[in-house]
Design a protein around this motif. Structure first.
Motif, PDB file in Angstrom:
ATOM      1  N   VAL A   4       0.851  -1.188   0.000  1.00 38.44           N
ATOM      2  CA  VAL A   4       0.000   0.000   0.000  1.00 38.44           C
ATOM      3  C   VAL A   4       0.887   1.239   0.000  1.00 38.44           C
ATOM      4  CG1 VAL A   4      -1.762   1.314   1.234  1.00 38.44           C
ATOM      5  CG2 VAL A   4      -1.848  -1.184   1.233  1.00 38.44           C
ATOM      6  N   PHE A   5       0.635   2.124  -0.951  1.00 37.47           N
ATOM      7  CA  PHE A   5       1.316   3.416  -1.038  1.00 37.47           C
ATOM      8  C   PHE A   5       0.325   4.467  -0.569  1.00 37.47           C
ATOM      9  CE2 PHE A   5       2.860   0.554  -4.284  1.00 37.47           C
ATOM     10  CZ  PHE A   5       4.232   0.713  -4.291  1.00 37.47           C
ATOM     11  N   VAL A  23      -2.593   3.945  -3.323  1.00 37.54           N
ATOM     12  CA  VAL A  23      -2.569   2.903  -4.340  1.00 37.54           C
ATOM     13  C   VAL A  23      -2.284   1.581  -3.637  1.00 37.54           C
ATOM     14  CG1 VAL A  23      -1.413   2.018  -6.413  1.00 37.54           C
ATOM     15  CG2 VAL A  23      -1.763   4.491  -6.123  1.00 37.54           C
ATOM     16  N   VAL A  24      -3.019   0.542  -4.015  1.00 37.82           N
ATOM     17  CA  VAL A  24      -2.793  -0.799  -3.482  1.00 37.82           C
ATOM     18  C   VAL A  24      -2.365  -1.696  -4.634  1.00 37.82           C
ATOM     19  CG1 VAL A  24      -3.767  -2.764  -2.238  1.00 37.82           C
ATOM     20  CG2 VAL A  24      -4.581  -0.439  -1.742  1.00 37.82           C
ATOM     21  N   ALA A  25      -1.278  -2.437  -4.433  1.00 41.33           N
ATOM     22  CA  ALA A  25      -0.796  -3.392  -5.425  1.00 41.33           C
ATOM     23  C   ALA A  25      -0.705  -4.765  -4.789  1.00 41.33           C
ATOM     24  CB  ALA A  25       0.568  -2.973  -5.959  1.00 41.33           C
ATOM     25  N   ASP A  26      -1.153  -5.772  -5.501  1.00 46.70           N
ATOM     26  CA  ASP A  26      -1.124  -7.140  -4.999  1.00 46.70           C
ATOM     27  C   ASP A  26      -0.729  -8.064  -6.135  1.00 46.70           C
ATOM     28  OD1 ASP A  26      -1.375  -9.403  -3.484  1.00 46.70           O
ATOM     29  OD2 ASP A  26      -3.545  -9.379  -3.381  1.00 46.70           O
ATOM     30  N   GLY A  27       0.320  -8.870  -5.904  1.00 49.15           N
ATOM     31  CA  GLY A  27       0.758  -9.790  -6.934  1.00 49.15           C
ATOM     32  C   GLY A  27       1.212  -9.107  -8.208  1.00 49.15           C
ATOM     33  N   ALA A  32      -6.322  -1.263  -6.246  1.00 49.25           N
ATOM     34  CA  ALA A  32      -7.169  -0.167  -5.764  1.00 49.25           C
ATOM     35  C   ALA A  32      -6.428   1.146  -5.881  1.00 49.25           C
ATOM     36  CB  ALA A  32      -7.594  -0.395  -4.318  1.00 49.25           C
ATOM     37  N   VAL A  33      -7.165   2.197  -6.233  1.00 50.09           N
ATOM     38  CA  VAL A  33      -6.653   3.570  -6.278  1.00 50.09           C
ATOM     39  C   VAL A  33      -7.735   4.452  -5.693  1.00 50.09           C
ATOM     40  CG1 VAL A  33      -5.783   5.447  -7.731  1.00 50.09           C
ATOM     41  CG2 VAL A  33      -5.407   3.061  -8.419  1.00 50.09           C
ATOM     42  N   VAL A  49       3.780  -1.267   3.741  1.00 52.50           N
ATOM     43  CA  VAL A  49       3.187   0.055   3.597  1.00 52.50           C
ATOM     44  C   VAL A  49       4.313   1.030   3.253  1.00 52.50           C
ATOM     45  CG1 VAL A  49       1.954   1.939   4.717  1.00 52.50           C
ATOM     46  CG2 VAL A  49       1.303  -0.441   5.195  1.00 52.50           C
ATOM     47  N   VAL A  50       4.127   1.752   2.154  1.00 50.50           N
ATOM     48  CA  VAL A  50       5.107   2.745   1.715  1.00 50.50           C
ATOM     49  C   VAL A  50       4.519   4.124   1.976  1.00 50.50           C
ATOM     50  CG1 VAL A  50       6.442   3.654  -0.209  1.00 50.50           C
ATOM     51  CG2 VAL A  50       5.985   1.185  -0.058  1.00 50.50           C
TER      52      VAL A  50
END
Length: 452
Positions: A4-5, A23-27, A32-33, A49-50
């Motif tokens: 999660v950024f 922003v959420v990144a997975d794999g 999600a944005v 978490v960034v």
């Protein structure tokens, strides 16, 4: 793995940005944005978490044209046009490059790209005095963690007699291209893909173009080609083939939606119309075209005709760097100098070329070039508290007209961090630098053992 950024700004694409977003990144995919900060439950569910406070997250740049081996041959001369530069600065040293030199140079060039906010490089590799040179370049892509489309270049004419180390027979070229694509297409978890290249019309015979055109038709493979780069190249093509460059390519089935035509400085109106009708992409390289005095491409004319335009840095030897910020800025400025009209292109156009145009060029439109759900997590974190962003009306304007590689703090490809604190994590840049400098000195001083 979920990352999660949150806490900073988000530049969604060329057209929109969020002053504060997450922003959420997975794999390796953006899931999600949203506006504001990420919710508590999102944060506690994340693996990482960034904190992007004081930063902006943007899509990674796409450098749509490069020759990475030239990192070994920067700045031998700085005052020659393209044809003389190729003959005098590049050609004399090609036969000495070993596969490991190709790896060193490619790695150095890719490190520079990553530190310039580039997450995808379209590499045109045309030096084949050793059959595994292109494999060495692909290995550098795999090791650095960057995404790449590698075009294996073909030349079978040698009108000046100075290109022997770049020549291959047509059967050898087709066989080696097929082998290379079979071994590397989809490698490195899908980060590496492959395509064909015809270097330029006046160095390519009718038979080579026809064979490659048939290969493209049979396989669906893309094509990368220099086109109308200089007035001399246009005149050479007319003298050799009796046609201008785009019609010559088109006659052999080489202008398709999967084609990237690079430079396109000296197009006529008919050629522009052929490109637009075919749906091919043009790659403009404004800093290289200025450095070699080739001229400014008709970028605003191309875009007005509906032609997708991408941006490339070109090789490190033809402008001495891989500064994508510089190339993006000059994609606008060069066209303004050409047209004397400041209203035709702006920061939105520049970023549209850098992102959507670049994604189109590498065949990944809808997957990279924006921060949206379902897109690949190829992301760059910029320090927007650096002076160039202070007082700007929006982040995108500051990014194009005041941005710098020095602003790049973090880079992620497929959701995996490859740059942190401005340093590439996958390679020791100091070792690469020392090794490359030592090898370069041996090559330019002719203290080498040439490849047989």
């Amino acid at each position: 793995m979920t990352t999660v950024f949150t806490g900073g700004a988000v530049i969604i694409d060329a057209h929109s940005e969020l002053t504060e977003g997450y922003v959420v990144a997975d794999g390796g995919v953006i899931t999600a944005v949203g506006h504001g900060r990420a919710a508590h439950e999102t944060l506690i569910a994340a693996d990482t978490v960034v904190d992007t406070t004081g930063h902006a997250l943007m899509p990674g740049f796409i450098n749509a044209h490069c020759h990475l081996f030239q990192a070994m041959l920067r700045g031998i001369h700085t005052t020659q046009c393209l044809e003389d530069w190729l003959d005098n600065d590049i050609g004399p040293f090609l036969s000495s490059l070993q596969p490991e030199d190709m790896y060193l140079a490619a790695t150095a060039g890719l490190l520079e790209n990553l530190r310039s906010g580039v997450t995808t490089v379209l590499e045109n590799q045309y030096v084949h005095q050793h059959p595994h040179n292109t494999d060495s370049v692909a290995r550098a892509f795999a090791d650095t963690g960057i995404r790449g489309l590698i075009a294996r270049g073909g030349i079978d004419r040698n009108p000046t007699g100075r290109l022997a180390s770049r020549l291959e027979g047509i059967d050898v070229y087709v066989d080696q291209l097929t082998r290379f694509a079979g071994e590397w297409n989809g490698a490195a978890s899908g980060r590496i893909r492959c395509e064909a290249a015809i270097q330029t019309t006046w160095l390519a015979s009718e038979e080579l173009c026809a064979r490659v055109g048939g290969l493209l038709a049979d396989t669906g493979m893309g094509l990368h080609a220099h086109c109308a780069e200089t007035r001399a190249s246009v005149m050479s093509t007319l003298a050799t083939h009796g046609q201008r460059e785009v019609p010559y390519f088109d006659r052999h089935g080489l202008v398709t939606p999967a084609t990237q035509l690079v430079h396109c400085v000296w197009l006529d109106r008919h050629e522009l119309e052929i490109i637009a009708a075919a749906g091919a992409t043009v790659v403009t390289c404004p800093t290289s075209n200025a450095y070699l005095a080739s001229g400014p491409a008709p970028v605003s004319d191309l875009r007005a005709a509906g032609v997708p335009v991408a941006i490339g840095c070109d090789g490190p030897g033809s402008n001495n760097g891989q500064n994508m910020f510089e190339a993006v800025k000059w994609s606008v400025l060069a066209d303004r100098l050409r047209t004397l009209d400041a209203g035709l292109l702006d920061e939105v156009a520049a970023l549209d070329m850098a992102w959507e145009g670049g994604a189109r060029a590498v065949g990944l439109s809808g997957s990279i070039g924006a921060i949206r759900e379902g897109y690949l997590a190829d992301l760059v974190s910029l320090d927007i508290e650096s002076p160039g962003y202070s007082g700007s009306s929006n982040l995108r304007k500051a990014l194009v007209f005041a941005g710098s590689p020095a602003d790049v703090d973090g880079v992620w490809v497929d959701g995996l961090q490859v740059v942190a604190g401005g340093e590439v994590l996958s390679s020791d840049r100091h070792h690469i630098h020392r090794s490359l400098q030592q090898r370069r000195a041996a090559i330019v001083n002719h203290e080498y053992t040439a490849v047989n």
